[in-house]
Write an enzyme that holds these catalytic residues in place. Structure first.
Site, PDB file in Angstrom:
ATOM      1  NE  ARG A  67      -3.550  -0.229   2.554  1.00 36.64           N
ATOM      2  CZ  ARG A  67      -4.595  -0.612   1.817  1.00 36.64           C
ATOM      3  NH1 ARG A  67      -5.099   0.196   0.915  1.00 36.64           N
ATOM      4  NH2 ARG A  67      -5.139  -1.794   1.996  1.00 36.64           N
ATOM      5  CG  MET A  92     -14.072   1.854  -4.942  1.00 41.49           C
ATOM      6  SD  MET A  92     -15.132   2.625  -3.699  1.00 41.49           S
ATOM      7  CE  MET A  92     -15.702   1.166  -2.856  1.00 41.49           C
ATOM      8  NE  ARG A  93      -4.188   0.642  -3.182  1.00 43.45           N
ATOM      9  CZ  ARG A  93      -3.982  -0.546  -2.644  1.00 43.45           C
ATOM     10  NH1 ARG A  93      -4.951  -1.421  -2.575  1.00 43.45           N
ATOM     11  NH2 ARG A  93      -2.798  -0.878  -2.154  1.00 43.45           N
ATOM     12  CG  ASN A 109     -14.135  10.329   0.314  1.00 43.91           C
ATOM     13  OD1 ASN A 109     -14.164  10.011  -0.885  1.00 43.91           O
ATOM     14  ND2 ASN A 109     -14.681   9.575   1.254  1.00 43.91           N
ATOM     15  CG  HIS A 111     -19.229   8.449   3.100  1.00 38.40           C
ATOM     16  ND1 HIS A 111     -18.615   7.244   2.846  1.00 38.40           N
ATOM     17  CD2 HIS A 111     -20.232   8.178   3.978  1.00 38.40           C
ATOM     18  CE1 HIS A 111     -19.192   6.297   3.539  1.00 38.40           C
ATOM     19  NE2 HIS A 111     -20.178   6.834   4.239  1.00 38.40           N
ATOM     20  CB  SER A 138     -20.842  13.885   4.144  1.00 40.41           C
ATOM     21  OG  SER A 138     -21.989  13.494   4.848  1.00 40.41           O
ATOM     22  CG  ASP A 147     -15.915   6.927   5.252  1.00 37.19           C
ATOM     23  OD1 ASP A 147     -15.280   7.462   4.329  1.00 37.19           O
ATOM     24  OD2 ASP A 147     -16.452   5.802   5.147  1.00 37.19           O
TER      25      ASP A 147
HETATM   26  C1  GRF Z   1     -20.175   7.530  -4.891  1.00 36.68           C
HETATM   27  O1  GRF Z   1     -21.389   7.061  -4.369  1.00 36.68           O
HETATM   28  C2  GRF Z   1     -19.366   8.187  -3.797  1.00 36.68           C
HETATM   29  O2  GRF Z   1     -20.145   8.761  -2.800  1.00 36.68           O
HETATM   30  C3  GRF Z   1     -18.592   7.035  -3.227  1.00 36.68           C
HETATM   31  O3  GRF Z   1     -18.297   6.205  -4.325  1.00 36.68           O
HETATM   32  C4  GRF Z   1     -19.264   6.413  -5.346  1.00 36.68           C
HETATM   33  C5  GRF Z   1     -18.493   6.783  -6.585  1.00 36.68           C
HETATM   34  O4  GRF Z   1     -19.306   6.861  -7.716  1.00 36.68           O
HETATM   35  N1  GRF Z   1     -17.432   7.492  -2.509  1.00 36.68           N
HETATM   36  P1  GRF Z   1     -18.716   7.455  -9.068  1.00 36.68           P
HETATM   37  O5  GRF Z   1     -17.526   6.587  -9.453  1.00 36.68           O
HETATM   38  O6  GRF Z   1     -18.325   8.878  -8.834  1.00 36.68           O
HETATM   39  O7  GRF Z   1     -19.833   7.323 -10.056  1.00 36.68           O
END
Ligand code: GRF
Length: 206
Positions: A67, A92-93, A109, A111, A138, A147
């Site tokens: 990482r 997603m990491r 970020n 969320h 948020s 988060d």
């Molecule tokens: C979104 O729902 C965001 O809130 C979360 O991951 C998702 C990303 O969607 N963190 P996208 O790739 O921007 O369509």
């Protein structure tokens, strides 16, 4: 204030928030510019969208990498592009502590919940199961705890009786697309104001 803050958008997937940020940039000329769209998933759809907007992209799979080592590579790329702020958009990491410390206060970020409620994944299903009246999204600063950094902006979405996780997710996503560009713009404006020694000044536009 003609200057713009150079932002890196980090993605892993479909990139609809990246699209909203790029679209807002095109239409509204906010206080940010997208210096690079970077991904740990070379086949991410968001990278295709980024290229359609004419944005520079960088990608490298994290697979088989440590990482911290991967994050150092991302860090080097962002610095090479003179990036000042990072906007995570479906990245997603988990980031290494070293990376978060190096960019302290400069990683945002989005969320899909009303933080501090429903940190982590599967937010909509959990909100429905709990019988909440509202869901939402948020924008927050990223700190080492997942988060949990200071919330900069939120948008509420009413939960309807017939909602399932999918219908709710679609309405929250639409709210995300409104919220993120606005929050990033305001955040960048504050950074520029502070840099100018103009903190607290009212921007009347040009
Ligand atoms: C979104 O729902 C965001 O809130 C979360 O991951 C998702 C990303 O969607 N963190 P996208 O790739 O921007 O369509």
């Amino acid at each position: 204030m003609a200057e713009r803050v150079r932002v890196a958008v980090l993605i892993s997937g479909r990139g609809s928030n990246l699209e909203a940020l790029a679209e807002h940039k095109r239409k509204a000329d906010p206080y940010y510019e997208i210096a690079i769209v970077a991904s740990n998933v070379p086949e991410a759809r968001g990278l295709v969208l980024a290229r359609r907007f004419g944005l520079p992209t960088w990608s490298h799979s994290h697979k088989g990498m440590d990482r911290a080592e991967f994050d150092r590579m991302v860090d080097a790329e962002l610095r090479r592009r003179d990036v000042e702020v990072i906007a995570l958009a479906g990245y997603m990491r988990l980031l290494s502590a070293e990376f978060i410390r190096a960019w302290d206060g400069r990683i945002l970020n989005i969320h899909p919940s009303l933080l501090p409620q429903y940190k982590g994944l599967d937010t909509h299903r959990r909100a429905l199961l709990a019988g909440e009246d509202y869901a939402g999204c948020s924008v927050h600063l990223v700190t080492e705890e997942l988060d949990s950094g200071p919330v900069l902006a939120q948008s509420r979405v009413r939960i309807e009786p017939r909602d399932d996780a999918e219908t709710l997710a679609a309405r929250v996503l639409a709210a995300e697309h409104e919220l993120y560009p606005r929050a990033l713009d305001e955040y960048c404006w504050i950074l520029l104001s502070e840099r100018d020694g103009r903190a607290g000044a009212i921007d009347v536009g040009t």
